[in-house]
Enzyme design. Structure first.
Site, PDB file in Angstrom:
ATOM      1  N   ALA A 166       0.641  -1.122   0.070  1.00 49.92           N
ATOM      2  CA  ALA A 166      -0.127   0.220   0.033  1.00 49.92           C
ATOM      3  C   ALA A 166       0.774   1.229   0.137  1.00 49.92           C
ATOM      4  CB  ALA A 166      -0.930   0.089   1.236  1.00 49.92           C
ATOM      5  N   THR A 188       1.297   4.187   2.102  1.00 47.93           N
ATOM      6  CA  THR A 188       0.976   4.509   3.553  1.00 47.93           C
ATOM      7  C   THR A 188       1.730   5.876   3.768  1.00 47.93           C
ATOM      8  OG1 THR A 188       3.157   3.322   4.015  1.00 47.93           O
ATOM      9  CG2 THR A 188       0.983   1.951   4.044  1.00 47.93           C
ATOM     10  N   TYR A 231      -5.266   9.750   1.599  1.00 52.07           N
ATOM     11  CA  TYR A 231      -4.848   8.510   1.743  1.00 52.07           C
ATOM     12  C   TYR A 231      -6.323   7.628   2.334  1.00 52.07           C
ATOM     13  CZ  TYR A 231      -3.326   4.540   4.919  1.00 52.07           C
ATOM     14  OH  TYR A 231      -3.128   3.491   5.627  1.00 52.07           O
TER      15      TYR A 231
HETATM   16  N1  LIG Z   1       0.855   1.651   9.172  1.00 51.02           N
HETATM   17  C1  LIG Z   1      -0.263   1.963   9.750  1.00 51.02           C
HETATM   18  O1  LIG Z   1      -0.292   2.730  10.820  1.00 51.02           O
HETATM   19  C2  LIG Z   1      -1.406   1.469   9.183  1.00 51.02           C
HETATM   20  C3  LIG Z   1      -2.770   1.769  10.037  1.00 51.02           C
HETATM   21  C4  LIG Z   1      -3.808   0.966   9.495  1.00 51.02           C
HETATM   22  C5  LIG Z   1      -3.748   0.212   8.239  1.00 51.02           C
HETATM   23  N2  LIG Z   1      -2.555   0.212   7.789  1.00 51.02           N
HETATM   24  C6  LIG Z   1      -2.628  -0.645   6.405  1.00 51.02           C
HETATM   25  O2  LIG Z   1      -2.056  -1.777   6.514  1.00 51.02           O
HETATM   26  C7  LIG Z   1      -1.225  -2.227   5.384  1.00 51.02           C
HETATM   27  C8  LIG Z   1       0.157  -2.558   5.994  1.00 51.02           C
HETATM   28  O3  LIG Z   1       0.760  -1.493   6.286  1.00 51.02           O
HETATM   29  P1  LIG Z   1       2.214  -1.309   6.690  1.00 51.02           P
HETATM   30  O4  LIG Z   1       2.220  -0.455   8.004  1.00 51.02           O
HETATM   31  O5  LIG Z   1       2.855  -2.665   6.879  1.00 51.02           O
HETATM   32  O6  LIG Z   1       2.746  -0.587   5.606  1.00 51.02           O
HETATM   33  P2  LIG Z   1       4.367  -0.303   5.214  1.00 51.02           P
HETATM   34  O7  LIG Z   1       5.394  -0.938   6.456  1.00 51.02           O
HETATM   35  O8  LIG Z   1       4.663   0.973   4.684  1.00 51.02           O
HETATM   36  O9  LIG Z   1       4.514  -1.262   4.034  1.00 51.02           O
HETATM   37  C9  LIG Z   1       3.963  -1.182   2.808  1.00 51.02           C
HETATM   38  C10 LIG Z   1       4.676  -1.772   1.645  1.00 51.02           C
HETATM   39  O10 LIG Z   1       3.879  -1.877   0.535  1.00 51.02           O
HETATM   40  C11 LIG Z   1       4.955  -1.575  -0.465  1.00 51.02           C
HETATM   41  N3  LIG Z   1       4.539  -0.911  -1.588  1.00 51.02           N
HETATM   42  C12 LIG Z   1       4.340   0.200  -1.670  1.00 51.02           C
HETATM   43  N4  LIG Z   1       4.062   0.872  -2.902  1.00 51.02           N
HETATM   44  C13 LIG Z   1       3.950  -0.565  -3.579  1.00 51.02           C
HETATM   45  C14 LIG Z   1       3.730  -0.852  -4.907  1.00 51.02           C
HETATM   46  N5  LIG Z   1       3.353   0.020  -5.829  1.00 51.02           N
HETATM   47  N6  LIG Z   1       3.827  -2.282  -5.373  1.00 51.02           N
HETATM   48  C15 LIG Z   1       4.135  -3.019  -4.435  1.00 51.02           C
HETATM   49  N7  LIG Z   1       4.491  -2.654  -3.156  1.00 51.02           N
HETATM   50  C16 LIG Z   1       4.302  -1.434  -2.896  1.00 51.02           C
HETATM   51  C17 LIG Z   1       6.031  -0.990   0.076  1.00 51.02           C
HETATM   52  O11 LIG Z   1       7.211  -1.404  -0.368  1.00 51.02           O
HETATM   53  P3  LIG Z   1       8.678  -0.412  -0.277  1.00 51.02           P
HETATM   54  O12 LIG Z   1       9.305  -1.068   0.806  1.00 51.02           O
HETATM   55  O13 LIG Z   1       9.395  -0.848  -1.492  1.00 51.02           O
HETATM   56  O14 LIG Z   1       8.255   1.183  -0.030  1.00 51.02           O
HETATM   57  C18 LIG Z   1       6.073  -1.429   1.586  1.00 51.02           C
HETATM   58  O15 LIG Z   1       6.828  -2.983   1.681  1.00 51.02           O
HETATM   59  C19 LIG Z   1      -1.471  -1.301   4.467  1.00 51.02           C
HETATM   60  O16 LIG Z   1      -2.659  -1.434   3.649  1.00 51.02           O
HETATM   61  C20 LIG Z   1      -1.897  -0.003   5.334  1.00 51.02           C
HETATM   62  O17 LIG Z   1      -2.639   0.909   4.481  1.00 51.02           O
HETATM   63  C21 LIG Z   1      -1.448   0.486   8.081  1.00 51.02           C
END
Ligand SMILES: NC(=O)c1ccc[n+]([C@@H]2O[C@H](COP(=O)([O-])OP(=O)(O)OC[C@H]3O[C@@H](n4cnc5c(N)ncnc54)[C@H](OP(=O)(O)O)[C@@H]3O)[C@@H](O)[C@H]2O)c1
Length: 258
Positions: free
Chosen positions: A50, A52, A111
């Site tokens: 995603a 993020t 977002y």
């Molecule tokens: N973080 C929060 O606080 C939070 C809260 C609620 C919900 N969520 C949701 O939970 C899920 C996981 O979040 P997370 O915190 O694990 O996020 P994260 O640590 O930012 O990881 C997101 C991953 O998505 C990858 N990504 C970004 N753009 C991409 C693309 N175009 N193609 C393929 N991969 C791509 C990133 O790759 P790179 O490493 O190469 O950038 C990263 O590895 C997401 O759906 C997010 O919206 C997150």
């Protein structure tokens, strides 16, 4: 079984919890593009990839939508049951009691809007898991940032007017098998308890034995480009939804890994 976003914080936790899954990073598949050949039809897709960067989405809402909405549509098009992860930021934060699944979303940010559209793009054979304020041992998150700043400074300024449930990715990943027993649909799965970011910072410094002070500031003082909900605590009204440990238990478990 397939995991997208494997180098993200949730992707890393799911890769550990489901070692049999094929874990894809952005280098393997940029999800804003159609899937590369050879993925076939997996038995299950855990879609964590995603955009993020909440503030960055304000400058490039189309870019955020391409990854979040387009990426989820592409993941759904693989034809397998899908777990799509969504966010508390689909809500506007005007409530003062926990948001349940039947509450009406009203995102305040680009977002949040992209994630709400992504929920629809997940289609009907999907578990949409709304969670909040994720932290873990990989990628960028508040806990890791505070540990770094707390070691460098005597004081940090932290927002004290946004209340949420900080959720440890290890706890969320561990409960996913229980969720997969439930019918497709939207589920709220976040840590028990709630706190402000300032309260979380204090807890991080206490648990890590850092003597850094926390100066409480308002969101207006912080001045982030994207508006966040003032209150976004998530609870489930659906029977059988997994319940996660308290955020402070999650914090200790995370610190043990760092
Ligand atoms: N973080 C929060 O606080 C939070 C809260 C609620 C919900 N969520 C949701 O939970 C899920 C996981 O979040 P997370 O915190 O694990 O996020 P994260 O640590 O930012 O990881 C997101 C991953 O998505 C990858 N990504 C970004 N753009 C991409 C693309 N175009 N193609 C393929 N991969 C791509 C990133 O790759 P790179 O490493 O190469 O950038 C990263 O590895 C997401 O759906 C997010 O919206 C997150």
């Amino acid at each position: 079984m397939l995991i997208t976003g494997a180098s993200g914080q949730l992707g890393a936790a799911l890769t550990e919890a489901f070692p049999e899954a094929r874990a894809l990073t952005r280098a393997d598949w940029d999800v804003s593009e159609t899937p590369p050949p050879g993925l076939g039809t997996p038995a299950l897709v855990l879609h964590t990839a995603a955009w993020t960067d909440v503030d960055g989405a304000e400058d490039d809402p189309q870019g955020a939508a391409a990854v979040n909405v387009g990426g989820t549509a592409h993941a759904a098009a693989l034809g397998a049951p899908l777990v799509a992860f969504s966010t508390d930021y689909v809500f506007d934060g005007r409530k003062r009691e926990p948001y349940v699944e039947s509450d009406a979303p009203n995102p305040l940010s680009a977002y949040g809007r992209s994630k709400l559209h992504a929920e629809a793009a997940a289609g009907e054979r999907a578990w949409v898991v709304r969670t909040s304020a994720l932290f873990g041992w990989r990628s960028h998150n508040f806990v890791r940032t505070m540990l770094r700043l707390g070691a460098e400074r005597d004081e940090v300024s932290v927002v004290a007017d946004q209340r949420t449930s900080p959720t440890f990715v290890g706890h969320l990943a561990a409960e996913l098998p229980q969720l997969l027993e439930l019918p497709f649909g939207v589920y709220h799965v976040a840590a028990d308890g709630d706190c402000t970011w300032a309260e979380l910072a204090v807890a991080i410094f206490e648990e890590a034995g850092l003597s850094c002070r926390v100066r409480e500031i308002s969101s207006a003082e912080w001045g982030a480009p994207a508006e966040r909900p003032a209150y976004s605590v998530l609870r489930s009204e659906k029977p059988g939804t997994p319940r996660l440990p308290h955020w402070r238990v999650g914090l200790r478990a995370c610190l043990d890994r760092l």
